[in-house]
Design an enzyme around this catalytic site. Structure first.
Site, mmCIF file in Angstrom:
data_model
loop_
_atom_site.group_PDB
_atom_site.id
_atom_site.type_symbol
_atom_site.label_atom_id
_atom_site.label_comp_id
_atom_site.label_asym_id
_atom_site.label_seq_id
_atom_site.Cartn_x
_atom_site.Cartn_y
_atom_site.Cartn_z
ATOM 1 N N GLU A 233 25.784 15.490 -60.902
ATOM 2 C CA GLU A 233 25.864 16.802 -61.556
ATOM 3 C C GLU A 233 26.580 16.703 -62.890
ATOM 4 O O GLU A 233 26.204 17.355 -63.860
ATOM 5 C CB GLU A 233 26.585 17.796 -60.630
ATOM 6 C CG GLU A 233 26.523 19.249 -61.093
ATOM 7 C CD GLU A 233 27.666 19.671 -62.016
ATOM 8 O OE1 GLU A 233 27.613 20.802 -62.519
ATOM 9 O OE2 GLU A 233 28.603 18.883 -62.248
ATOM 10 N N GLU A 234 27.625 15.890 -62.924
ATOM 11 C CA GLU A 234 28.525 15.884 -64.084
ATOM 12 C C GLU A 234 27.904 15.266 -65.341
ATOM 13 O O GLU A 234 28.478 15.336 -66.413
ATOM 14 C CB GLU A 234 29.836 15.157 -63.743
ATOM 15 C CG GLU A 234 30.656 15.830 -62.643
ATOM 16 C CD GLU A 234 31.295 17.147 -63.062
ATOM 17 O OE1 GLU A 234 31.160 17.530 -64.238
ATOM 18 O OE2 GLU A 234 31.926 17.786 -62.214
ATOM 19 N N HIS B 211 38.609 18.716 -63.911
ATOM 20 C CA HIS B 211 38.329 17.482 -64.658
ATOM 21 C C HIS B 211 39.610 16.746 -65.053
ATOM 22 O O HIS B 211 39.804 16.365 -66.199
ATOM 23 C CB HIS B 211 37.452 17.771 -65.890
ATOM 24 C CG HIS B 211 36.036 18.100 -65.533
ATOM 25 N ND1 HIS B 211 34.965 17.817 -66.349
ATOM 26 C CD2 HIS B 211 35.507 18.665 -64.418
ATOM 27 C CE1 HIS B 211 33.842 18.207 -65.763
ATOM 28 N NE2 HIS B 211 34.153 18.736 -64.591
HETATM 29 CO CO CO Z 1 31.127 21.042 -60.709
#
Ligand code: CO
Length: 372
Positions: free
Chosen positions: A224-225, A335
Site C-alpha cells: 500500500e505504502e 510513519h
Molecule cells: Co496506511
C-alpha cells in the site's frame, strides 16, 4: 464508553494488536504479517487464498451472484527501508520504502532481514563535537544516511552477516501500554490496526447466529505504502459491490498540529474520512455509518485531509466501480518508529464495521449503488 467492550475483548484485542505491531513487514516483505493473518483466518473464514503479489483474501459466505459482495481491506505493509548497497567499509546505504521524514530516520534502531535471519542495525548520526555551530541546527538528509550493522568491511557484511542488496529493513520498536493501559504505543499502526480490525470483524461475524446478508471478503493487502498496489490486484479479483477500508487515521490532538490539518482525537471514536487525496467516499454510505454508530450509541469522528492515500481508492475503481469508504482508528505520529492509538477507538471501529456489514442486505446495497 459503552460497557459492551468487555475486559476479555480488550485483552484479546491487545494481544492481537501487540503481535501485529511487533511483526516485521515493510512494503514488499509482508510474509510474517501474512502468516499471522492466515493463522487467524484459517479458522474464521470459509476460504482463504492469496493473489499473484501476495495479498490474502479470506471469504465468509458462499460465492454467489444473489447476494452483495462486500470487500473489507487493510494493508499489511509498514513503511521501512531497503538495502541499496554495502560500502567497502561495511555500512549499508538505504532506499526508503514509503513516505518518511528525513528527521524520523536518523539515529534509530532497525532490524535488517537477511537470508540468515534478522540482525540489528542503527542509522548513525554524526557527533556534534566535530560540527561547526551552523551545521548543528540542520536536518540530516536521507541521502547521507547509512546503517551501521557492526560489520568490519563489505565482505564481512556479506559473508558473516548474510546481507544482500534488496534486503528489507523495518523499525526496531516494541509494543507498550501507556497511561494505565488505554493507550498503545507501537510501530506500524499504519496499518496493523486495520489488519487487526479485519481479523476481529471476521471473529465477530462468525460469532453471530444470524446468516449474513452478503458475501464478505476480508483482504489483507500488500504494498500500500508505495501506491496501493496490492489493493489494485485484489480489488479486481473480488470485484466488490461495496468497499470498506480499515486504516490508521490522522490524529490532530497534539502540539504543533492544527484541527484544520487533521480533525481526529484519540478516544473520541472511529473516524470516517470525508476526503483524502486518493478517494471521496460515497455520502450515502457515510450516512449509513453515521446512522449505525448512532444506533450503537458510539462516538464517531470525521476527517477531511488534503493529503493521504488509501486502499479504498482501488476498491472504488475496480470494474465498473463500487461505493467505498475509509474507516480509521485515530493514530498519532504516523510513519515513524512509534505511534499511539486508543484501545476503545479500535474496539469501536470493529463493532461499527461489523454492524454495518450485518446490515448490508441486497436492498440496502441496491439503494447505495443506484444513481438517479
Ligand atoms: Co496506511
Amino acid at each position: 464508553m459503552p460497557d459492551s467492550i468487555s475486559p476479555q475483548t480488550h485483552s484479546r484485542q491487545r494481544q492481537l494488536l501487540e503481535e501485529l505491531s511487533n511483526a516485521f513487514g515493510p512494503t514488499g516483505h509482508e510474509g510474517p504479517v501474512r502468516a499471522i493473518v492466515r493463522r487467524e483466518m484459517d479458522s474464521l473464514a470459509d476460504f482463504v487464498e492469496t493473489d499473484g503479489i501476495g495479498s490474502l483474501i479470506a471469504r465468509i459466505g458462499d460465492e454467489s451472484d444473489d447476494v452483495p459482495r462486500v470487500m473489507l481491506s487493510g494493508h499489511m505493509d509498514e513503511v521501512g527501508l531497503m538495502v541499496r548497497q554495502i560500502t567497502a567499509e561495511g555500512y549499508l546505504t538505504i532506499q526508503p520504502l514509503g513516505g518518511w521524514l528525513d528527521q524520523a530516520l536518523i539515529n534509530q534502531r532497525w532490524v535488517v532481514m537477511t537470508r540468515n535471519g534478522p540482525i540489528p542495525g542503527l542509522t548513525g548520526i554524526k557527533t556534534p563535537h566535530v560540527m561547526q555551530p551552523d551545521a548543528r541546527t540542520q536536518v540530516f538528509k536521507k541521502e547521507s544516511m547509512f546503517i551501521d550493522v557492526g560489520a568490519s568491511n563489505k565482505e564481512d557484511a556479506e559473508q558473516r552477516l548474510g546481507i544482500r542488496p534488496g534486503d528489507p529493513i523495518a523499525p526496531d520498536s516494541r509494543f507498550q501500554e501507556m497511561a494505565g493501559g488505554e493507550l498503545y504505543i507501537g510501530k506500524a499502526w499504519d496499518d496493523r490496526a486495520g489488519v487487526a480490525g479485519l481479523i476481529e470483524v471476521a471473529r465477530a461475524l462468525r460469532e453471530s447466529a444470524d446468516p449474513l446478508p452478503a458475501t464478505v471478503y476480508l483482504v489483507a493487502t500488500v504494498q500500500e505504502e508505495v501506491g496501493l498496489r496490492g489493493a489494485h490486484t485484489s480489488s479486481f479479483h473480488v470485484m466488490p459491490d461495496i468497499g470498506i477500508n480499515l486504516e490508521s487515521g490522522v490524529a490532530g490532538d497534539y502540539p504543533g498540529i492544527t484541527k484544520d490539518e487533521a480533525q481526529e482525537e484519540l478516544g473520541k471514536g472511529p473516524t470516517v474520512f470525508l476526503h483524502d487525496s486518493s478517494m471521496l467516499p460515497n455520502l450515502r454510505l457515510r450516512d449509513f455509518f453515521v446512522d449505525t454508530a448512532a444506533a450503537l450509541e458510539m462516538p464517531l469522528q470525521f476527517n477531511v485531509l488534503s493529503g493521504y492515500g488509501e486502499d479504498g481508492a482501488e476498491m472504488q475503481k475496480a470494474g465498473s466501480g463500487a461505493p467505498s469508504i475509509n474507516i480509521a482508528v485515530p493514530t498519532r505520529y504516523l510513519h515513524s518508529h512509534n505511534g499511539v492509538i486508543h484501545r476503545d477507538d479500535f474496539a469501536n471501529a470493529v463493532r461499527l464495521v461489523t454492524e454495518v456489514v450485518r446490515r448490508l442486505t441486497p436492498e440496502t446495497v441496491s439503494a447505495l449503488t443506484t444513481f438517479d
